[in-house]
Write an enzyme that holds these catalytic residues in place. Structure first.
Site, PDB file in Angstrom:
ATOM      1  N   HIS A 158       0.844  -1.201   0.000  1.00 51.72           N
ATOM      2  CA  HIS A 158       0.000   0.000   0.000  1.00 51.72           C
ATOM      3  C   HIS A 158       0.875   1.245   0.000  1.00 51.72           C
ATOM      4  O   HIS A 158       2.083   1.150   0.189  1.00 51.72           O
ATOM      5  CB  HIS A 158      -0.906   0.013   1.239  1.00 51.72           C
ATOM      6  N   HIS A 207       5.735   6.505  -1.564  1.00 47.92           N
ATOM      7  CA  HIS A 207       6.457   5.254  -1.788  1.00 47.92           C
ATOM      8  C   HIS A 207       5.650   4.062  -1.285  1.00 47.92           C
ATOM      9  O   HIS A 207       4.681   4.229  -0.549  1.00 47.92           O
ATOM     10  CB  HIS A 207       7.821   5.286  -1.079  1.00 47.92           C
TER      11      HIS A 207
END
Length: 176
Positions: free
Chosen positions: A40, A119
């Site tokens: 995620h 990220h």
């Protein structure tokens, strides 16, 4: 309960990144590696919250109005630096994601200590053993395209730490 706000990833991106995690598992690193379904993009880490605090967070997040947007998973890197590796990550390219993260942080009153770098954490490195191989892998994937997707929602997640790793549970979804 331990909570965070995140964008879940498409199956296409998760599958591409799972291949990288599989390569990481072959390097003999002492590292924490996520399962494919756990991948995620974190918008805000909230830490330990009571039931009452969780309900307040849900209310605040429900008030966010933001359009759907596209994001691109591309390239890899390290936090905090190439010379001191703690996290190996895949990058996210999306101006809208950065804007959404800022709105989420402001709504929740979170103080950011450093600039947000979108990220996906692929490994939390626990020692420097085989870091040369890790640097080679990062360099070989620096321009790699892992896929794109339309972000249609963000989620409030609960993370329960177990001896087998973290277990994630969606507490609430927030459509974009």
């Amino acid at each position: 309960m331990r909570c965070f706000v995140a964008i879940d990833l498409s199956q296409e991106i998760k599958q591409e990144l799972a291949r990288v995690v599989n390569e990481l598992s072959k390097l003999g690193l002492l590292a924490s590696l996520p399962k494919q379904e756990q991948l995620h993009v974190t918008l805000a880490f909230l830490g330990e919250l009571s039931e009452q605090e969780t309900e307040q967070v849900k209310q605040k997040l429900s008030g966010i109005k933001f359009n759907k947007f596209s994001l691109q998973a591309r390239g890899t890197g390290f936090f905090p630096s190439d010379s001191f590796i703690r996290v190996f990550w895949a990058g996210i390219e999306s101006r809208e994601l950065v804007e959404l993260q800022k709105i989420v942080s402001e709504k929740l009153g979170a103080k950011e200590e450093r600039a947000y770098v979108p990220h996906i954490a692929l490994a939390r490195i626990k020692d420097k053993k085989n870091s040369g191989k890790l640097i080679q892998l990062k360099n070989s994937l620096q321009e790699k395209d892992f896929g794109s997707m339309l972000a249609e929602k963000f989620v409030l997640m609960k993370s329960t730490l177990t001896p087998q790793g973290a277990v994630y549970e969606v507490l609430q979804e927030f459509p974009l």
